[in-house]
Design an enzyme around this catalytic site. Structure first.
Site, PDB file in Angstrom:
ATOM      1  N   ASP A 473       0.835  -1.210   0.000  1.00 15.97           N
ATOM      2  CA  ASP A 473       0.000   0.000   0.000  1.00 15.97           C
ATOM      3  C   ASP A 473       0.867   1.256   0.000  1.00 15.97           C
ATOM      4  O   ASP A 473       2.094   1.205   0.258  1.00 15.97           O
ATOM      5  CB  ASP A 473      -0.920  -0.029   1.233  1.00 15.97           C
ATOM      6  N   ASP A 543     -10.731   2.145  -3.175  1.00 17.37           N
ATOM      7  CA  ASP A 543     -11.258   1.846  -1.837  1.00 17.37           C
ATOM      8  C   ASP A 543     -12.781   1.837  -1.844  1.00 17.37           C
ATOM      9  O   ASP A 543     -13.411   1.420  -0.882  1.00 17.37           O
ATOM     10  CB  ASP A 543     -10.777   2.895  -0.828  1.00 17.37           C
TER      11      ASP A 543
HETATM   12  C1  GLA Z   1      -5.736   1.833   2.235  1.00 22.70           C
HETATM   13  C2  GLA Z   1      -6.175   0.676   1.361  1.00 22.70           C
HETATM   14  C3  GLA Z   1      -7.236  -0.117   2.068  1.00 22.70           C
HETATM   15  C4  GLA Z   1      -6.690  -0.608   3.404  1.00 22.70           C
HETATM   16  C5  GLA Z   1      -6.199   0.564   4.219  1.00 22.70           C
HETATM   17  C6  GLA Z   1      -5.485   0.082   5.469  1.00 22.70           C
HETATM   18  O1  GLA Z   1      -6.753   2.766   2.370  1.00 22.70           O
HETATM   19  O2  GLA Z   1      -6.611   1.134   0.117  1.00 22.70           O
HETATM   20  O3  GLA Z   1      -7.659  -1.207   1.271  1.00 22.70           O
HETATM   21  O4  GLA Z   1      -5.648  -1.514   3.158  1.00 22.70           O
HETATM   22  O5  GLA Z   1      -5.293   1.372   3.487  1.00 22.70           O
HETATM   23  O6  GLA Z   1      -5.045   1.134   6.259  1.00 22.70           O
END
Ligand code: GLA
Length: 733
Positions: A473, A543
């Site tokens: 990420d 997301d």
């Molecule tokens: C980001 C990702 C999510 C999740 C969060 C965790 O927003 O896109 O899918 O993994 O971080 O903090």
């Protein structure tokens, strides 16, 4: 009749021999023809030594048709010849006023560069052309690679300082693409923001310049480094479309420019904003790859060329890469509240559904209770996992699944041991504020010590634990991108070295741990491009997991990227982001158009929901290869307030096809449109089987491809309401 038959035979023969020999050089006229199954690209050296673009479009078979590059005469003292010509890689110098592909400042302040042909080297499917400034030994090597079977041409450039003085490179582009002379072109591109990525834009190109770019340090949610241009008359399955995708995950820039001389030019590469790359004598700078192609059959065919190319030539596994395992991810179920007992419960339930890969998301490391602390401290949190990760991983394995883990390696919370120890490791300007986003700062991965730290902890994590998958990420943009350990004139190298080190770490991890697979995530789809896709197996597109919003995002995503890399989770309803309520069946079908994942709190599912999800996962597995590796047809786009949305995929052998149909909300009297299917074998017979939903009463259970394509498939009259989904498979008999 005879004449036509023999002529088409000749064309076919010539085309096949051209494909066999994808690069042709005609010495007498100094021209090159680069040919794929879908396109020819031609350029040549004019009498003054300038490399000029000559042709880009449908395949040519007669090199003799292409005239030698010519020098134009000026139209007026304000319209010089260089502006009328189509230079293949123009440096800024002489009488050029359009966007250059190269701009350089010498140590003495001289900034004029005019490039001329010096030599070339040809191999079976690649060509290097060396250009040099008319006076100084500033060299540019243009790299071309043809992918004849994929319809794709790759370009990049190496800028070499062979002079005795240092140079500052202020613009280093990968390529300039010249469209056929004319006006009335239209530009298609993908924009968005967090939770609303890959929205399709389509607009007329007028005189002047349109800039697509990221200044955020990563690819960004806002614009994706992909474009398509059509002559104003293309649709999903008809018309000429020229398209390109830049392989760079740092600051990038693509300009689309229409000159006053009926010329559309696309120039792309490293973003020129705040850019300066020093080259000492003997040093060189390589620009990222810029891939492009041409389709005579509209946006659908252009997407299909890219999809296959990405799977077979870009993806780390290439031809042997496997379709993605159905995964479960804990994020939306547990957020940061992960622990051994809770994850074991989720894993047990996930295994019963038929999940193949169990992924624990954020919250397992350091003092990570929320997003305020812990990033950078990559030790297992002892309160949440008193016996480290092994008991959970063993449990996941015992349940017959692989284990995956979330990491965010390039980031640090100021509230972390790492930051307390190395406050100098972050991107920042001394004495200036360090802007936080999501309470975190960006580690300067360009620094060798930071690169080694990141590689070191990830290598240790993967060596000590049986991990099959990392979700990588990256949850903020760059700010204050200082690198004050270097002299001022060198600091802007950060824009290049950071991204190179990211790629180098991923490459090294894949080398040391060949069984580990990776996902690129950046708060959703902030890092999706052909650069990162060389190192990761899938991406997290957004997301936003709302199944209706995803239809539009997925539609846009597939313009540029294969559904195989498009991870799509089924999550809970009402949706946390927009509070929309949808049925599990609708959510499942929306996600089944890509690589399926489950991200809901499955412990709360009713027995009926559980049974439905289990059945659909099993049905998905049977047709997954067709969905993610087949030819995709976007039959009805969900964009522009459409009530309906339909996709269809057909496997390369044309033995199987899968159709997904969605209703947003029906109005009485407006039936679901008849679906004229595409890409089937007209003389083969296909049996229709519903996965969810029914065809209209009287639909033949078995019919020819010709019937399904020319008559079409009618859905049941009862297929109406709000947020409804149906899916069918067709199998060749
Ligand atoms: C980001 C990702 C999510 C999740 C969060 C965790 O927003 O896109 O899918 O993994 O971080 O903090």
């Amino acid at each position: 009749m005879r004449h036509i038959a023999s002529l088409s035979l000749l064309v076919a023969l010539a085309a096949s021999s051209l494909t066999a020999q994808s690069i042709q050089y005609v010495e007498s006229r100094k021209i090159w023809l680069l040919t794929t199954r879908d396109s020819t690209y031609a350029m040549g050296v004019d009498p003054e030594g300038t490399l000029q673009h000559l042709y880009w479009g449908a395949p040519l078979w007669r090199a003799d048709d292409v005239p030698a590059a010519a020098v134009r005469r000026e139209l007026s003292s304000f319209d010089p010849p260089a502006m009328l010509q189509r230079e293949e890689f123009p440096a800024w110098g002489g009488t050029r006023y359009y966007e250059p592909a190269l701009k350089v400042t010498r140590a003495d302040g001289n900034r004029d560069v005019v490039l001329r042909y010096v030599s070339h080297q040809m191999r079976e499917s690649s060509l290097d052309i060396t250009l040099k400034d008319i006076r100084d030994d500033i060299q540019v090597v243009l790299h071309y690679r043809v992918y004849p079977d994929h319809g794709i041409l790759e370009r990049s450039a190496t800028i070499r300082n062979e002079t005795a003085q240092p140079l500052m490179v202020e613009s280093a582009q990968s390529a300039t693409w010249n469209l056929p002379a004319g006006e009335g072109y239209q530009l298609t591109y993908l924009t968005g923001r967090w939770a609303a990525e890959t929205q399709v834009n389509h607009e007329a190109i007028h005189q002047g310049m349109k800039v697509l770019e990221s200044r955020k340090g990563h690819t960004s949610h806002n614009i994706n480094p992909w474009f398509a241009i059509d002559a104003g008359d293309a649709g999903e399955e008809h018309g000429s479309v020229w398209f390109g995708a830049l392989a760079w995950s740092g600051n990038w820039r693509i300009t689309v420019e229409q000159t006053p001389y009926q010329q559309v030019r696309v120039t792309g590469g490293l973003n020129t904003f705040d850019f300066a790359y020093p080259l000492k004598p003997g040093e060189a700078l390589d620009t990222p790859a810029f891939y492009a192609g041409y389709s005579a059959q509209g946006f659908g065919a252009a997407s299909r060329l890219l999809h296959r190319f990405e799977r077979e030539e870009i993806a780390p596994g290439g031809l042997s890469s496997r379709v993605r395992p159905v995964l479960y991810n804990s994020w939306e179920a547990t957020t940061f509240n992960v622990n051994e007992a809770g994850q074991k419960v989720l894993a047990t339930t996930a295994a019963k559904l038929g999940v193949e890969l169990f992924v624990m998301d954020d919250g397992w490391f350091g003092q990570r209770k929320d997003d305020h602390a812990g990033l950078g401290d990559w030790y297992v949190n002892p309160e949440k996992f008193p016996h480290s990760l092994k008991p959970l991983i063993d449990k996941v394995h015992a349940l017959g699944m692989d284990f995956g883990l979330w990491v965010e390696p390039e980031m640090v919370n100021p509230d972390s041991d790492l930051y307390r120890k190395h406050p100098d490791w972050v991107l920042s300007f001394p004495g200036r504020p360090r802007s936080e986003q999501r309470n975190q700062l960006v580690l300067n991965l360009a620094r060798p010590d930071v690169r080694d730290y990141v590689l070191g902890f990830l290598d240790k994590l993967l060596s000590e634990n049986d991990i099959a998958f990392l979700k990588w990420d990256y949850n903020r943009n760059w700010t204050e991108p200082g690198w004050d350990q270097l002299p001022a004139s060198e600091q802007k190298r950060v824009y290049v070295e950071f991204t190179r080190n990211l790629y180098a770490i991923l490459a090294e991890l894949r080398h040391r741990h060949p069984k580990v697979e990776f996902e690129s995530c950046s708060g959703g789809g902030g890092r999706v491009d052909l650069g990162i896709l060389r190192y990761v197996d899938e991406v997290w597109p957004s997301d936003n997991t709302d199944p209706f919003d995803r239809l539009t995002q997925q539609d846009g995503f597939t313009y540029a990227y294969t559904p195989q890399i498009m991870m799509a989770w089924v999550t809970d309803s009402p949706h946390w982001l927009n509070k929309r309520s949808t049925s599990l069946s609708y959510r499942m079908l929306s996600s089944m158009q890509g690589s399926l994942g489950i991200g809901a709190n499955i412990a709360n599912w009713s027995p009926e929901e559980f049974a439905l999800a289990k059945r659909l996962i099993s049905e998905y597995r049977q047709v997954q290869t067709t969905i993610v590796q087949g030819d995709l047809y976007r039959l009805i786009s969900p964009r522009n307030g459409s009530e309906f949305s339909v996709t269809q995929t057909v496997n390369p052998e044309k033995t199987q096809s899968v159709v997904f149909a969605f209703i947003h909300s029906t109005q009485q009297g407006r039936l679901f449109p008849r679906l004229k299917l595409k890409g089937l074998d007209p003389v083969a017979e296909y049996a229709l089987s519903p996965i969810v939903g029914k065809p209209r009463t009287g639909t033949p259970p078995v019919a020819s491809g010709a019937w399904w394509m020319n008559h079409g498939l009618d859905l049941d009259d009862g297929f109406r309401g709000d947020f409804q989904g149906a899916a069918f498979r067709l199998d060749k008999q």
